[in-house]
Design a protein around this motif. Structure first.
Motif, PDB file in Angstrom:
ATOM      1  N   PRO A 103       0.972  -1.450   0.154  1.00  0.00           N
ATOM      2  CA  PRO A 103       0.153  -0.176  -0.249  1.00  0.00           C
ATOM      3  C   PRO A 103       0.772   1.290   0.316  1.00  0.00           C
ATOM      4  N   GLN A 104       0.255   2.080  -1.205  1.00  0.00           N
ATOM      5  CA  GLN A 104       0.885   3.170  -1.294  1.00  0.00           C
ATOM      6  C   GLN A 104       0.906   4.393   0.932  1.00  0.00           C
ATOM      7  N   ARG A 105       2.118   5.316   1.055  1.00  0.00           N
ATOM      8  CA  ARG A 105       2.269   5.950   1.686  1.00  0.00           C
ATOM      9  C   ARG A 105       1.300   7.274   1.893  1.00  0.00           C
ATOM     10  N   LYS A 106       0.251   7.695   2.558  1.00  0.00           N
ATOM     11  CA  LYS A 106      -0.304   8.824   2.529  1.00  0.00           C
ATOM     12  C   LYS A 106       0.773   9.878   2.977  1.00  0.00           C
ATOM     13  N   GLU A 107       0.879  11.379   2.547  1.00  0.00           N
ATOM     14  CA  GLU A 107       1.704  12.158   3.023  1.00  0.00           C
ATOM     15  C   GLU A 107       1.061  12.714   3.935  1.00  0.00           C
ATOM     16  N   GLN A 108       2.029  13.608   4.854  1.00  0.00           N
ATOM     17  CA  GLN A 108       1.040  14.912   5.457  1.00  0.00           C
ATOM     18  C   GLN A 108       1.317  16.408   5.457  1.00  0.00           C
TER      19      GLN A 108
END
Length: 108
Positions: A103-108
């Motif tokens: 899964p892709q990481r969500k950018e904060q």
């Protein structure tokens, strides 16, 4: 006075040069017997050597040889050679492993 056309000053050596010459001579002489240890016992049919995956060549007690090559993409390539190094069995098993997508990481 010269020997073989060389000035006598060039023929004089120091202790360092004598040690270097004797070391080079020793290394050249000591490497000669190394090549005598490699002798070919038998030769089988030629095949392409893989550069990816895991490879094992196993010698069995009865003299047969197993060539086992595993890659996630191509599966398992298995070959059995007899005592005279002739290929008896050649088969390929597809493992059916698909590439896992993380899964892709969500950018904060």
């Amino acid at each position: 006075m010269s020997i073989f056309g060389f000035p006598s000053q060039l023929l004089k050596t120091t202790g360092y040069e004598k040690g270097l010459i004797s070391m080079i001579t020793f290394l050249l002489i000591s490497n000669l017997p190394v090549y005598a240890q490699f002798k070919q016992i038998a030769e089988g049919p030629k095949f392409e050597e893989p550069d990816k995956g895991h490879l094992r060549i196993i010698q069995l007690k009865n003299g047969n040889t197993i060539y086992f090559h595993l890659t996630p993409k191509d599966g398992v390539n298995l070959r059995l050679y007899d005592v005279s190094h002739k290929e008896k069995i050649s088969t390929n098993f597809d493992l059916g492993i698909d590439r896992v997508k993380l899964p892709q990481r969500k950018e904060q």
